[in-house]
Design a protein around this motif. Sequence first.
Motif, PDB file in Angstrom:
ATOM      1  N   UNK A   1      66.377-114.838 106.405  1.00 51.55           N
ATOM      2  CA  UNK A   1      65.548-115.223 107.541  1.00 51.55           C
ATOM      3  C   UNK A   1      65.792-114.322 108.747  1.00 51.55           C
ATOM      4  N   UNK A   2      66.969-113.743 108.855  1.00 51.71           N
ATOM      5  CA  UNK A   2      67.279-112.856 109.981  1.00 51.71           C
ATOM      6  C   UNK A   2      66.888-111.409 109.670  1.00 51.71           C
ATOM      7  N   UNK A   3      67.228-110.922 108.492  1.00 44.49           N
ATOM      8  CA  UNK A   3      67.072-109.502 108.198  1.00 44.49           C
ATOM      9  C   UNK A   3      65.637-109.101 107.899  1.00 44.49           C
ATOM     10  N   UNK A   4      64.852-109.995 107.283  1.00 42.98           N
ATOM     11  CA  UNK A   4      63.471-109.615 106.932  1.00 42.98           C
ATOM     12  C   UNK A   4      62.635-109.345 108.181  1.00 42.98           C
ATOM     13  N   UNK A   5      62.563-110.233 109.163  1.00 40.52           N
ATOM     14  CA  UNK A   5      61.806-109.861 110.368  1.00 40.52           C
ATOM     15  C   UNK A   5      62.476-108.754 111.182  1.00 40.52           C
ATOM     16  N   UNK A   6      63.800-108.631 111.053  1.00 32.96           N
ATOM     17  CA  UNK A   6      64.478-107.591 111.822  1.00 32.96           C
ATOM     18  C   UNK A   6      64.044-106.197 111.381  1.00 32.96           C
ATOM     19  N   UNK A   7      63.789-106.003 110.096  1.00 35.88           N
ATOM     20  CA  UNK A   7      63.437-104.682 109.598  1.00 35.88           C
ATOM     21  C   UNK A   7      61.927-104.493 109.438  1.00 35.88           C
ATOM     22  N   UNK A   8      61.171-105.568 109.316  1.00 35.54           N
ATOM     23  CA  UNK A   8      59.753-105.408 109.025  1.00 35.54           C
ATOM     24  C   UNK A   8      58.857-105.867 110.166  1.00 35.54           C
ATOM     25  N   UNK A   9      59.300-106.763 111.000  1.00 32.56           N
ATOM     26  CA  UNK A   9      58.471-107.237 112.113  1.00 32.56           C
ATOM     27  C   UNK A   9      59.419-107.688 113.220  1.00 32.56           C
ATOM     28  N   UNK A  10      59.721-106.783 114.134  1.00 30.20           N
ATOM     29  CA  UNK A  10      60.741-107.040 115.131  1.00 30.20           C
ATOM     30  C   UNK A  10      60.406-108.195 116.061  1.00 30.20           C
ATOM     31  N   UNK A  11      59.167-108.396 116.508  1.00 27.60           N
ATOM     32  CA  UNK A  11      58.883-109.587 117.321  1.00 27.60           C
ATOM     33  C   UNK A  11      59.153-110.904 116.588  1.00 27.60           C
ATOM     34  N   UNK A  12      59.044-110.867 115.248  1.00 26.95           N
ATOM     35  CA  UNK A  12      59.386-112.058 114.488  1.00 26.95           C
ATOM     36  C   UNK A  12      60.860-112.411 114.620  1.00 26.95           C
ATOM     37  N   UNK A  13      61.698-111.375 114.741  1.00 31.28           N
ATOM     38  CA  UNK A  13      63.125-111.652 114.953  1.00 31.28           C
ATOM     39  C   UNK A  13      63.340-112.329 116.304  1.00 31.28           C
ATOM     40  N   UNK A  14      62.569-111.973 117.315  1.00 31.07           N
ATOM     41  CA  UNK A  14      62.680-112.655 118.606  1.00 31.07           C
ATOM     42  C   UNK A  14      62.313-114.127 118.486  1.00 31.07           C
TER      43      UNK A  14
ATOM     44  N   UNK B   1      66.027 -99.299 122.056  1.00 32.57           N
ATOM     45  CA  UNK B   1      64.991 -98.433 121.473  1.00 32.57           C
ATOM     46  C   UNK B   1      65.536 -97.569 120.339  1.00 32.57           C
ATOM     47  N   UNK B   2      64.793 -97.552 119.258  1.00 36.59           N
ATOM     48  CA  UNK B   2      65.117 -96.657 118.152  1.00 36.59           C
ATOM     49  C   UNK B   2      66.011 -97.295 117.108  1.00 36.59           C
ATOM     50  N   UNK B   3      67.143 -97.817 117.465  1.00 39.36           N
ATOM     51  CA  UNK B   3      68.120 -98.291 116.484  1.00 39.36           C
ATOM     52  C   UNK B   3      68.577 -99.729 116.765  1.00 39.36           C
ATOM     53  N   UNK B   4      67.732-100.506 117.401  1.00 37.92           N
ATOM     54  CA  UNK B   4      68.114-101.875 117.713  1.00 37.92           C
ATOM     55  C   UNK B   4      68.397-102.715 116.469  1.00 37.92           C
ATOM     56  N   UNK B   5      67.585-102.529 115.429  1.00 37.99           N
ATOM     57  CA  UNK B   5      67.793-103.321 114.227  1.00 37.99           C
ATOM     58  C   UNK B   5      69.108-102.954 113.551  1.00 37.99           C
ATOM     59  N   UNK B   6      69.522-101.646 113.658  1.00 38.67           N
ATOM     60  CA  UNK B   6      70.797-101.248 113.074  1.00 38.67           C
ATOM     61  C   UNK B   6      71.984-101.826 113.852  1.00 38.67           C
ATOM     62  N   UNK B   7      71.857-101.924 115.141  1.00 38.89           N
ATOM     63  CA  UNK B   7      72.929-102.511 115.947  1.00 38.89           C
ATOM     64  C   UNK B   7      73.135-103.995 115.577  1.00 38.89           C
ATOM     65  N   UNK B   8      72.028-104.683 115.416  1.00 37.26           N
ATOM     66  CA  UNK B   8      72.154-106.085 114.991  1.00 37.26           C
ATOM     67  C   UNK B   8      72.749-106.158 113.595  1.00 37.26           C
ATOM     68  N   UNK B   9      72.380-105.230 112.733  1.00 36.97           N
ATOM     69  CA  UNK B   9      72.867-105.271 111.354  1.00 36.97           C
ATOM     70  C   UNK B   9      74.379-105.086 111.296  1.00 36.97           C
ATOM     71  N   UNK B  10      74.920-104.080 111.978  1.00 35.37           N
ATOM     72  CA  UNK B  10      76.360-103.851 111.899  1.00 35.37           C
ATOM     73  C   UNK B  10      77.138-105.015 112.522  1.00 35.37           C
ATOM     74  N   UNK B  11      76.546-105.655 113.530  1.00 37.47           N
ATOM     75  CA  UNK B  11      77.224-106.808 114.132  1.00 37.47           C
ATOM     76  C   UNK B  11      77.262-107.982 113.159  1.00 37.47           C
ATOM     77  N   UNK B  12      76.127-108.280 112.535  1.00 40.04           N
ATOM     78  CA  UNK B  12      76.069-109.401 111.599  1.00 40.04           C
ATOM     79  C   UNK B  12      76.962-109.127 110.392  1.00 40.04           C
ATOM     80  N   UNK B  13      76.952-107.893 109.891  1.00 38.56           N
ATOM     81  CA  UNK B  13      77.793-107.560 108.740  1.00 38.56           C
ATOM     82  C   UNK B  13      79.267-107.672 109.099  1.00 38.56           C
ATOM     83  N   UNK B  14      79.646-107.263 110.288  1.00 39.36           N
ATOM     84  CA  UNK B  14      81.038-107.389 110.715  1.00 39.36           C
ATOM     85  C   UNK B  14      81.480-108.859 110.772  1.00 39.36           C
ATOM     86  N   UNK B  15      80.600-109.740 111.264  1.00 36.89           N
ATOM     87  CA  UNK B  15      80.944-111.167 111.304  1.00 36.89           C
ATOM     88  C   UNK B  15      81.032-111.746 109.900  1.00 36.89           C
TER      89      UNK B  15
END
Length: 441
Positions: free
Chosen positions: A190-203, A303-317
């Motif tokens: 539920x978090x990763x699919x909108x994060x990579x395919x539809x960023x406003x959906x993640x909001x 801008x540019x790598x926001x989804x990657x920043x969220x990804x490394x944070x979630x993976x670290x947790x």
Amino acid sequence: MSHLDPYSGTEPRGWERSDRPPALPWPEREVEPWSPRQSGPDLSAGPQAPLRPPVRRHDEPNGGPYDEPVGDRFGADRPLGDLVRPLPDDAPTSHLAPVRDDDAPAAHLTPVRDDDQPTAQFAPVRDDDGFRSSFPSPVAEPEPAPPTGRRFRGRRRASAARPATPLPATGRAGRNLPAAIGVGLGLGALVLVPLFFFLPGFLAVLAAAIGVGIWEMTRAVRRSGAHPPLLPLLAGGVLTIGLAWFAGPDALSLGLLVTVLGTMIWRLGDGPAGFQRDITAATLIAVYVPFLGGFAAMLAAAPGDGHLRVLVTVVGVVLSDTGGYAAGVSFGKHPMAPRISPKKSWEGFAGSVTAAAVGSALLLWLLFDVAPWWGAVFGVAVSGAAVLGDLAESMIKRDLGVKDMSTLLPGHGGLMDRLDSVLFAVPTAYLLLAILVPVVG
């Protein structure tokens, strides 16, 4: 000189006495008005008991009517039937009608049968019900038939025909492990699919998660007597997330200020009783849930790598939680904070830090071309913040007297039981990535 004997007069004594009782020396009607002299057809024809002989007075001299031999008075050789004589017509009970069997007081009652007993509806107690009689039963009671129809709620005894109801399997951490894994995978998708395919959906997903967290916290703190207003907290939380997404850190602080002020104004309508307590609880919720969650919005909005920043944070947790669980279950012996979270151990904390450091070093090197040692530092910091967030929520729940914030997620409890680590990790990740990625890039 002997005293006057009221029972001894001029009448003959012994066998020469007549059948009539001696007359009393006092008027009978004045003393015994309830025994009128009547005669007629109501007199009982059956044999009556003999009159009771009078009792000797203490001042009566010897030689009275009581000193004569029984044989002289009643006849020594007379049979017992001759001594029983019918009452005269002027006896006190001569006016009473004889009692017949059909006139008895209980003659109109139906006889009691065995099946009308008060305990006839109770089932006999068998030996296998836990009660064993010390006396042998003369009659073997038949085995009662099993009940049919809907069974009432309650415990039932397990047997060979009715095995015990299996309970859901739980791990050593006290959770239903299969359900926890399934729910965790669903939340990740539920978090990763909108994060990579539809960023406003993640909001939208983030705003919904913050709203659910606010509801769970408000519901939980009411156990302590505080009643923070829910509607202004929900509105302010969504506003805080939106301001952080579109305007950055300054707007995030503004959203927190607006949420707290709006809650205070809303609470004024309920009067001064408990105002300070309710506003304190509302401020805690506003800082803990939407303010810390706003850093996740700023990470995704980069801008540019926001989804990657969220990804490394979630993976670290996730690595921190997984490594801590595996090490704690396998090697945990020394409690880390027994008064707050008895199941957390120093061995589990070492496993959390190690897993997060190794995974973050590899992930940041691949995604952001960051040196592995800087990635390991990032992993250690994120893991430490995640453990602190978990301990902070455990302390809040222990203070409130609850095990989970809610039962919304099977195997996890409430949504805040999963966001507790993330909410402390995202501000740390935001600050470290703001330093590491621009410097290296």
